[in-house]
Design a protein around this motif. Structure first.
Motif, PDB file in Angstrom:
ATOM      1  N   GLY A 121       0.769  -1.241   0.000  1.00  0.00           N
ATOM      2  CA  GLY A 121       0.000   0.000   0.000  1.00  0.00           C
ATOM      3  C   GLY A 121       0.798   1.289   0.000  1.00  0.00           C
ATOM      4  O   GLY A 121       0.207   2.369  -0.144  1.00  0.00           O
ATOM      5  N   LYS A 122       2.112   1.241   0.146  1.00  0.00           N
ATOM      6  CA  LYS A 122       2.888   2.476   0.232  1.00  0.00           C
ATOM      7  C   LYS A 122       2.884   3.243  -1.088  1.00  0.00           C
ATOM      8  O   LYS A 122       2.705   4.469  -1.101  1.00  0.00           O
ATOM      9  CB  LYS A 122       4.320   2.164   0.649  1.00  0.00           C
ATOM     10  N   CYS A 123       3.099   2.544  -2.192  1.00  0.00           N
ATOM     11  CA  CYS A 123       3.135   3.213  -3.499  1.00  0.00           C
ATOM     12  C   CYS A 123       1.780   3.825  -3.836  1.00  0.00           C
ATOM     13  O   CYS A 123       1.703   4.953  -4.335  1.00  0.00           O
ATOM     14  CB  CYS A 123       3.555   2.228  -4.580  1.00  0.00           C
ATOM     15  N   PHE A 124       0.724   3.076  -3.588  1.00  0.00           N
ATOM     16  CA  PHE A 124      -0.613   3.593  -3.885  1.00  0.00           C
ATOM     17  C   PHE A 124      -0.925   4.809  -3.015  1.00  0.00           C
ATOM     18  O   PHE A 124      -1.518   5.786  -3.494  1.00  0.00           O
ATOM     19  CB  PHE A 124      -1.642   2.479  -3.650  1.00  0.00           C
ATOM     20  N   MET A 125      -0.538   4.751  -1.750  1.00  0.00           N
ATOM     21  CA  MET A 125      -0.789   5.876  -0.854  1.00  0.00           C
ATOM     22  C   MET A 125      -0.014   7.108  -1.295  1.00  0.00           C
ATOM     23  O   MET A 125      -0.522   8.233  -1.232  1.00  0.00           O
ATOM     24  CB  MET A 125      -0.400   5.490   0.573  1.00  0.00           C
ATOM     25  N   CYS A 126       1.210   6.912  -1.771  1.00  0.00           N
ATOM     26  CA  CYS A 126       2.003   8.046  -2.250  1.00  0.00           C
ATOM     27  C   CYS A 126       1.419   8.623  -3.527  1.00  0.00           C
ATOM     28  O   CYS A 126       1.356   9.839  -3.696  1.00  0.00           O
ATOM     29  CB  CYS A 126       3.453   7.609  -2.468  1.00  0.00           C
ATOM     30  N   PRO A 158       1.699  10.684   3.228  1.00  0.00           N
ATOM     31  CA  PRO A 158       2.638   9.566   3.389  1.00  0.00           C
ATOM     32  C   PRO A 158       3.819   9.893   4.308  1.00  0.00           C
ATOM     33  O   PRO A 158       4.478   8.956   4.799  1.00  0.00           O
ATOM     34  CB  PRO A 158       3.121   9.293   1.960  1.00  0.00           C
ATOM     35  N   CYS A 159       4.107  11.166   4.529  1.00  0.00           N
ATOM     36  CA  CYS A 159       5.267  11.565   5.341  1.00  0.00           C
ATOM     37  C   CYS A 159       4.774  11.967   6.731  1.00  0.00           C
ATOM     38  O   CYS A 159       4.279  13.091   6.943  1.00  0.00           O
ATOM     39  CB  CYS A 159       6.009  12.718   4.674  1.00  0.00           C
ATOM     40  N   LYS A 160       4.900  11.049   7.657  1.00  0.00           N
ATOM     41  CA  LYS A 160       4.388  11.272   9.000  1.00  0.00           C
ATOM     42  C   LYS A 160       5.091  12.421   9.708  1.00  0.00           C
ATOM     43  O   LYS A 160       4.480  13.164  10.484  1.00  0.00           O
ATOM     44  CB  LYS A 160       4.537   9.984   9.810  1.00  0.00           C
ATOM     45  N   GLU A 161       6.385  12.615   9.427  1.00  0.00           N
ATOM     46  CA  GLU A 161       7.171  13.611  10.147  1.00  0.00           C
ATOM     47  C   GLU A 161       6.780  15.037   9.780  1.00  0.00           C
ATOM     48  O   GLU A 161       6.889  15.951  10.610  1.00  0.00           O
ATOM     49  CB  GLU A 161       8.668  13.396   9.885  1.00  0.00           C
ATOM     50  N   ILE A 162       6.354  15.269   8.551  1.00  0.00           N
ATOM     51  CA  ILE A 162       6.116  16.643   8.099  1.00  0.00           C
ATOM     52  C   ILE A 162       4.637  16.930   7.861  1.00  0.00           C
ATOM     53  O   ILE A 162       4.293  18.024   7.399  1.00  0.00           O
ATOM     54  CB  ILE A 162       6.906  16.940   6.809  1.00  0.00           C
ATOM     55  N   TYR A 163       3.758  15.987   8.143  1.00  0.00           N
ATOM     56  CA  TYR A 163       2.335  16.218   7.907  1.00  0.00           C
ATOM     57  C   TYR A 163       1.787  17.200   8.949  1.00  0.00           C
ATOM     58  O   TYR A 163       1.969  17.027  10.162  1.00  0.00           O
ATOM     59  CB  TYR A 163       1.557  14.902   7.978  1.00  0.00           C
ATOM     60  N   ASN A 164       1.112  18.231   8.471  1.00  0.00           N
ATOM     61  CA  ASN A 164       0.594  19.282   9.361  1.00  0.00           C
ATOM     62  C   ASN A 164      -0.868  19.598   9.063  1.00  0.00           C
ATOM     63  O   ASN A 164      -1.300  20.744   9.203  1.00  0.00           O
ATOM     64  CB  ASN A 164       1.437  20.554   9.209  1.00  0.00           C
ATOM     65  N   GLY A 165      -1.618  18.584   8.637  1.00  0.00           N
ATOM     66  CA  GLY A 165      -3.023  18.828   8.290  1.00  0.00           C
ATOM     67  C   GLY A 165      -3.991  18.040   9.134  1.00  0.00           C
ATOM     68  O   GLY A 165      -5.021  17.578   8.618  1.00  0.00           O
ATOM     69  N   GLN A 166      -3.675  17.854  10.399  1.00  0.00           N
ATOM     70  CA  GLN A 166      -4.578  17.111  11.276  1.00  0.00           C
ATOM     71  C   GLN A 166      -5.933  17.787  11.400  1.00  0.00           C
ATOM     72  O   GLN A 166      -6.951  17.115  11.569  1.00  0.00           O
ATOM     73  CB  GLN A 166      -3.939  16.965  12.661  1.00  0.00           C
ATOM     74  N   GLU A 167      -5.965  19.134  11.306  1.00  0.00           N
ATOM     75  CA  GLU A 167      -7.234  19.835  11.382  1.00  0.00           C
ATOM     76  C   GLU A 167      -8.083  19.597  10.138  1.00  0.00           C
ATOM     77  O   GLU A 167      -9.324  19.642  10.202  1.00  0.00           O
ATOM     78  CB  GLU A 167      -7.016  21.338  11.561  1.00  0.00           C
ATOM     79  N   LEU A 168      -7.421  19.365   9.012  1.00  0.00           N
ATOM     80  CA  LEU A 168      -8.146  19.135   7.758  1.00  0.00           C
ATOM     81  C   LEU A 168      -8.679  17.712   7.690  1.00  0.00           C
ATOM     82  O   LEU A 168      -9.859  17.470   7.429  1.00  0.00           O
ATOM     83  CB  LEU A 168      -7.229  19.438   6.567  1.00  0.00           C
ATOM     84  N   VAL A 169      -7.791  16.725   7.868  1.00  0.00           N
ATOM     85  CA  VAL A 169      -8.166  15.316   7.874  1.00  0.00           C
ATOM     86  C   VAL A 169      -7.127  14.568   8.696  1.00  0.00           C
ATOM     87  O   VAL A 169      -5.919  14.837   8.604  1.00  0.00           O
ATOM     88  CB  VAL A 169      -8.247  14.744   6.438  1.00  0.00           C
ATOM     89  N   ALA A 170      -7.583  13.679   9.551  1.00  0.00           N
ATOM     90  CA  ALA A 170      -6.662  12.898  10.373  1.00  0.00           C
ATOM     91  C   ALA A 170      -5.820  11.981   9.494  1.00  0.00           C
ATOM     92  O   ALA A 170      -6.352  11.303   8.604  1.00  0.00           O
ATOM     93  CB  ALA A 170      -7.436  12.088  11.409  1.00  0.00           C
ATOM     94  N   ARG A 171      -4.538  11.982   9.743  1.00  0.00           N
ATOM     95  CA  ARG A 171      -3.636  11.190   8.910  1.00  0.00           C
ATOM     96  C   ARG A 171      -3.960   9.705   8.993  1.00  0.00           C
ATOM     97  O   ARG A 171      -3.926   8.996   7.972  1.00  0.00           O
ATOM     98  CB  ARG A 171      -2.187  11.427   9.332  1.00  0.00           C
ATOM     99  N   GLU A 172      -4.253   9.186  10.152  1.00  0.00           N
ATOM    100  CA  GLU A 172      -4.546   7.760  10.307  1.00  0.00           C
ATOM    101  C   GLU A 172      -5.775   7.360   9.496  1.00  0.00           C
ATOM    102  O   GLU A 172      -5.819   6.278   8.895  1.00  0.00           O
ATOM    103  CB  GLU A 172      -4.758   7.432  11.791  1.00  0.00           C
ATOM    104  N   VAL A 173      -6.762   8.241   9.453  1.00  0.00           N
ATOM    105  CA  VAL A 173      -7.972   7.954   8.666  1.00  0.00           C
ATOM    106  C   VAL A 173      -7.629   7.889   7.180  1.00  0.00           C
ATOM    107  O   VAL A 173      -8.075   6.982   6.463  1.00  0.00           O
ATOM    108  CB  VAL A 173      -9.040   9.023   8.935  1.00  0.00           C
ATOM    109  N   ALA A 174      -6.852   8.848   6.692  1.00  0.00           N
ATOM    110  CA  ALA A 174      -6.480   8.868   5.277  1.00  0.00           C
ATOM    111  C   ALA A 174      -5.617   7.669   4.919  1.00  0.00           C
ATOM    112  O   ALA A 174      -5.793   7.059   3.847  1.00  0.00           O
ATOM    113  CB  ALA A 174      -5.744  10.170   4.953  1.00  0.00           C
TER     114      ALA A 174
END
Length: 338
Positions: A121-126, A158-174
């Motif tokens: 799933g990594k390639c598809f997620m990217c 896909p980049c957990k370290e630099i993701y800053n959109g938790q207010e827009l959509v939770a990363r785990e959900v996406a």
């Protein structure tokens, strides 16, 4: 060395098993390569799709071509396709059978790579991180972002370290959403490949058994004929070189007056045996002419006819029927009431 020679001879005599083993090794190697691959998504809107799809499809293409390169029958197929017709017609069904057999084996490793990649799933997620439906999975009350800025935030999923959109959509959900779709596609691909393999291997001979057996027989014949011709040329070259060296040493012996000679009976019998192995081809020009004739005009596949050669190759087929009376054939026809 004897053990390696025995193994090599076994692999030559069991080429189909050998190629199946090579395909299995390549399939395992493709899975191991993916597990060892350091996947780093660029997390940029304009590069994620190209990077993800490139990792998904470029290595399978390389593995597919390697499957053809490592198959010895590629050269046999190319020679049979490009050779002049001469006294032997080309059968397109045989060429298709040879190509399909090689393609089936060459597709194993790419299919394994695509399956493992989709199931991971990594390639598809990217590749499709910017296509996450924010209106369904995200915060509907979070407004005021331009489309370009929203794509930039989603590209960082896909980049957990630099993701800053938790207010827009939770990363785990996406991540769960994209990985679920990727795994569904992966299992669908595995099912599709399994069904196709079953149809090709099991059902095709049932509907076209006669054509299948004919194509299989003559493809084996072409491969065996080439091997026997190479072996005959190798044995002829060894005998030719041996006689040439013996003649050279005997001439040097007489020229230098060393006086060392063999008994005439032994020498004549030995030379006679060696010349019998040469089959009358005792000079370079004749051998080159034979090789050109073999390439331009291979003998017809009819053992009732004797192969007569002239300067231009094999004689025409209608000249044989003047001297050879073919046996009469009885044809029996069966009628079925079913």
């Amino acid at each position: 060395m004897d053990k390696f020679r025995m193994i090599f001879q076994f692999l030559q005599s069991n080429q189909e098993s050998f190629m199946n083993g090579i395909c299995g090794i390549m399939a395992l190697a493709s899975a191991q390569m993916y597990s060892a691959f350091d996947f780093n998504c660029p997390c940029l809107p304009s590069y994620n799709l190209a990077y993800g799809l490139g990792i998904l499809f470029v290595p399978p293409l390389v593995l597919f071509l390697l499957g053809f390169v490592m198959n010895n029958n590629v050269s046999v197929l190319a020679e049979e396709w490009k050779r002049p017709t001469g006294m032997r017609q080309k059968d397109p069904a045989v060429l298709r059978y040879m190509f399909c057999s090689m393609a089936q084996r060459a597709m194993i490793a790419p299919a394994v790579w695509i399956s493992v990649t989709l199931l991971d799933g990594k390639c598809f997620m990217c590749a499709f991180s910017t296509s996450v439906p924010v209106e369904k999975l995200g915060n509907g009350s979070y407004t005021g972002l331009e489309e370009k800025e929203m794509r930039r935030i989603l590209a960082r999923i896909p980049c957990k370290e630099i993701y800053n959109g938790q207010e827009l959509v939770a990363r785990e959900v996406a991540v769960r959403y994209l990985r679920c779709i990727s795994q569904a596609l992966g299992w669908s691909f595995v099912l599709l490949m399994t069904v196709l393999a079953f149809l090709v291997r099991a059902l095709r001979p049932c509907f076209t058994q006669a054509a299948f057996l004919k194509s299989k027989y003559w493809s084996h014949y072409i491969d065996i004929e080439r091997k026997l011709f190479d072996e005959t040329c190798t044995e002829h070259a060894k005998t030719f070189a041996k006689v040439c060296i013996q003649q050279f040493f005997e001439a040097m012996n007489m020229h230098m007056g060393l006086g060392h000679t063999h008994s005439p009976e032994a020498a004549s019998s030995e030379v006679g045996e060696e010349k019998e192995k040469l089959l009358g081809i005792t000079d370079q020009g004749t051998m080159n002419k034979l090789l050109r004739s073999w390439h331009k005009c291979k003998p017809p596949l009819c053992l009732h006819q004797e192969g007569l050669q002239n300067g231009n190759g094999w004689v025409e087929e209608n000249q044989h029927h003047k001297h050879i009376s073919l046996p009469k054939r009885e044809i029996v026809t069966y009628y079925s009431k079913v």
